[in-house]
Design an enzyme around this catalytic site. Structure first.
Site, PDB file in Angstrom:
ATOM      1  CE  LYS A   1      -4.477   0.781   0.032  1.00  0.00           C
ATOM      2  NZ  LYS A   1      -5.506  -0.116  -0.557  1.00  0.00           N
TER       3      LYS A   1
HETATM    4  P1  NAD Z   1     -13.204   7.199  -3.130  1.00  0.00           P
HETATM    5  O1  NAD Z   1     -12.271   8.286  -2.741  1.00  0.00           O
HETATM    6  O2  NAD Z   1     -13.536   7.003  -4.555  1.00  0.00           O
HETATM    7  O3  NAD Z   1     -14.605   7.357  -2.342  1.00  0.00           O
HETATM    8  C1  NAD Z   1     -14.681   7.490  -0.955  1.00  0.00           C
HETATM    9  C2  NAD Z   1     -16.121   7.904  -0.615  1.00  0.00           C
HETATM   10  O4  NAD Z   1     -16.273   7.917   0.806  1.00  0.00           O
HETATM   11  C3  NAD Z   1     -16.506   9.300  -1.093  1.00  0.00           C
HETATM   12  O5  NAD Z   1     -17.865   9.272  -1.523  1.00  0.00           O
HETATM   13  C4  NAD Z   1     -16.390  10.146   0.179  1.00  0.00           C
HETATM   14  O6  NAD Z   1     -17.219  11.308   0.128  1.00  0.00           O
HETATM   15  C5  NAD Z   1     -16.893   9.155   1.178  1.00  0.00           C
HETATM   16  N1  NAD Z   1     -16.534   9.432   2.568  1.00  0.00           N
HETATM   17  C6  NAD Z   1     -15.345   9.862   3.061  1.00  0.00           C
HETATM   18  N2  NAD Z   1     -15.448  10.005   4.396  1.00  0.00           N
HETATM   19  C7  NAD Z   1     -16.701   9.653   4.739  1.00  0.00           C
HETATM   20  C8  NAD Z   1     -17.417   9.614   5.951  1.00  0.00           C
HETATM   21  N3  NAD Z   1     -16.844   9.947   7.099  1.00  0.00           N
HETATM   22  N4  NAD Z   1     -18.700   9.205   5.910  1.00  0.00           N
HETATM   23  C9  NAD Z   1     -19.294   8.854   4.764  1.00  0.00           C
HETATM   24  N5  NAD Z   1     -18.673   8.877   3.584  1.00  0.00           N
HETATM   25  C10 NAD Z   1     -17.390   9.282   3.570  1.00  0.00           C
HETATM   26  O7  NAD Z   1     -12.584   5.854  -2.493  1.00  0.00           O
HETATM   27  P2  NAD Z   1     -12.883   4.351  -2.950  1.00  0.00           P
HETATM   28  O8  NAD Z   1     -11.846   3.945  -3.943  1.00  0.00           O
HETATM   29  O9  NAD Z   1     -14.328   4.202  -3.251  1.00  0.00           O
HETATM   30  O10 NAD Z   1     -12.512   3.563  -1.620  1.00  0.00           O
HETATM   31  C11 NAD Z   1     -13.432   3.423  -0.540  1.00  0.00           C
HETATM   32  C12 NAD Z   1     -12.959   2.299   0.369  1.00  0.00           C
HETATM   33  O11 NAD Z   1     -12.872   1.088  -0.377  1.00  0.00           O
HETATM   34  C13 NAD Z   1     -11.574   2.497   0.982  1.00  0.00           C
HETATM   35  O12 NAD Z   1     -11.542   1.885   2.256  1.00  0.00           O
HETATM   36  C14 NAD Z   1     -10.669   1.724   0.039  1.00  0.00           C
HETATM   37  O13 NAD Z   1      -9.449   1.325   0.639  1.00  0.00           O
HETATM   38  C15 NAD Z   1     -11.563   0.546  -0.272  1.00  0.00           C
HETATM   39  N6  NAD Z   1     -11.245  -0.169  -1.496  1.00  0.00           N
HETATM   40  C16 NAD Z   1     -11.148   0.473  -2.693  1.00  0.00           C
HETATM   41  C17 NAD Z   1     -10.883  -0.250  -3.841  1.00  0.00           C
HETATM   42  C18 NAD Z   1     -10.843   0.387  -5.194  1.00  0.00           C
HETATM   43  O14 NAD Z   1     -10.703  -0.352  -6.194  1.00  0.00           O
HETATM   44  N7  NAD Z   1     -10.986   1.693  -5.322  1.00  0.00           N
HETATM   45  C19 NAD Z   1     -10.677  -1.640  -3.772  1.00  0.00           C
HETATM   46  C20 NAD Z   1     -10.787  -2.282  -2.534  1.00  0.00           C
HETATM   47  C21 NAD Z   1     -11.074  -1.522  -1.415  1.00  0.00           C
END
Ligand code: NAD
Length: 412
Positions: free
Chosen positions: A105
């Protein structure tokens, strides 16, 4: 290990798994220690000429089963402990899904919404150049995470390629399609979360058609999960972003169009909720898809959902987890539920290395087959060993890494 933090959560889970598997203290030492940790200073020249310094990280938690693999996060709260915890989770996730990878990461402690596109590009290129000695298609392959997207991956790929002197698409995944990205990568994590949700409903004997779902987070994971769930016949009743939650919208597609046009979720006819109210809705499934520690000792008691599917990484603290278990809530753990992203990243890397690209159907079918295999393995271990799905998933993932360590032996 009593405070609630992502690293504490990951270590508590690992300790419990090592004990359940009957592994030795030597194994615990090996498994609980990151292989390689790099902290870098990332200077950025702002558009107004000022120079600012940012802290950047890349953690290669394990390379035992193959090159390390994991996302790059841009968020003000990024620090070394969080990055180590996420790299550890990636290690168990890649092993659980049987991908030939270790876990990594990276990230920068920065709020990307405060950067212009040119500043973001300069920051990304400088970060890439600082971590360049340890990344590469055979070493460590970054991907997008919170606060980064395919634009960042294009700049990372270009920076690496310029230094190599030739084009190296396989150094990152989650790239734009024209640069060697894979069809289906954008929606892959959400597609996988939806498959996991469908299978959890089946395991609990709840009809998929009309099953109600609340999703915390409406970013890359939350949005694509919502789309896939609706396509499967479930009803997404509420979603949230960092500014709060909304309910009462007619469809995810309508809400998304409104969000793109207006930058907020206040679509006419809907009602606002707080993020906490969303967590406590009376729904069949709750999907935390934002950041870590959403479900804690403080928020877990009010949860009414029968199933929690962890779209985010580390959204449930150990105390929150214990409360959900007492309530009989089925939790589909992060390393299983959100593995669709790294599975299709693996497909992208394979396609780039072979210079041969698959159809969207091939990606979808192969994603489904790997996810279903992992889901069945977890359900079977959960049933035979009478452990939770989280324990079962960790036992499979950690167990495979431990076995690989044993077989490779210790050099010298
Ligand atoms: P992103 O930045 O695209 O979206 C994050 C979302 O969470 C946004 O809508 C933001 O407004 C919202 N958010 C932030 N703080 C918040 C809060 N306190 N309450 C409610 N909503 C809140 O990120 P993402 O890529 O969608 O990742 C989200 C999660 O999924 C992370 O934990 C990431 O590690 C995990 N993840 C992502 C991927 C990927 O392919 N992008 C894969 C596996 C896991």
């Amino acid at each position: 290990m009593t405070t609630e933090s992502p690293l504490n959560t990951a270590l508590v889970q690992l300790r419990g798994t090592v004990d359940k598997l009957g592994l030795s203290e030597n194994d615990w030492q090996t498994l609980s220690t990151p292989r390689r940790v790099l902290q870098v200073a990332v200077p950025l020249r702002r558009d107004n000429g000022d120079v600012e310094m940012y802290d950047g990280y890349r953690v290669q938690y394990s390379t035992t089963r193959g090159p390390s693999k994991g996302g790059v996060r841009y968020h003000p709260d990024v620090d070394l402990d969080e990055t180590i915890s996420l790299a550890m989770l990636m290690t168990w996730k890649c092993a659980l899904t049987n991908l030939p990878y270790g876990g990594a990461k990276g990230g920068i402690a920065v709020d990307p919404s405060k950067l212009s596109a040119r500043e973001n590009e300069r920051l990304t290129r400088r970060y890439t150049s600082e971590i360049l000695p340890i990344i590469g298609p055979e070493r460590d392959i970054p991907a997008p995470d919170v606060g980064t997207d395919e634009r960042n991956m294009a700049w990372m790929m270009d920076t690496y390629s310029v230094n190599a002197g030739f084009s190296v698409p396989s150094v990152v995944t989650g790239k734009p399609i024209v640069l060697g990205g894979s069809l289906g990568r954008t929606s892959a994590t959400g597609d996988g979360v939806a498959i996991a949700t469908r299978e959890a409903l089946r395991a609990r004997g709840i009809d998929i058609n009309g099953a109600t779902v609340a999703i915390q987070g409406f970013g890359k994971v939350g949005y694509w999960t919502a789309v896939a769930l609706e396509n499967m016949g479930m009803k997404v009743v509420a979603v949230s972003d960092v500014n709060g939650a909304v309910t009462g919208f007619s469809s995810v597609a309508d809400l998304w169009s409104y969000f793109l046009a207006n930058g907020n979720l206040d679509i006419p006819g809907s009602d606002r909720l707080t993020n906490q109210e969303l967590l406590h809705l009376d729904v069949d499934v709750l999907i935390p898809a934002a950041l870590a520690d959403a479900i804690t000792g403080a928020t877990a008691p009010g949860i009414k959902a029968k199933i929690v599917v962890e779209g985010a990484n580390g959204p449930t603290s150990p105390l929150g987890d214990a409360i959900l278990q007492d309530k009989g809530v089925l939790v589909v753990p992060d390393i299983l539920a959100n593995s669709g992203g790294v599975i299709v990243s693996y497909f992208e890397w394979v396609q780039d290395k072979q210079n041969y690209f698959w159809s969207a159907d091939e990606v979808r079918e192969n994603l489904s087959s790997i996810m279903m295999r992992a889901l069945h393995e977890v359900e079977a271990v959960s049933n035979t060993k009478s452990v939770t799905w989280r324990d079962a998933a960790l036992m499979i993932g950690v167990g495979r890494v431990a076995e690989a360590h044993h077989l490779r032996g210790l050099y010298p």
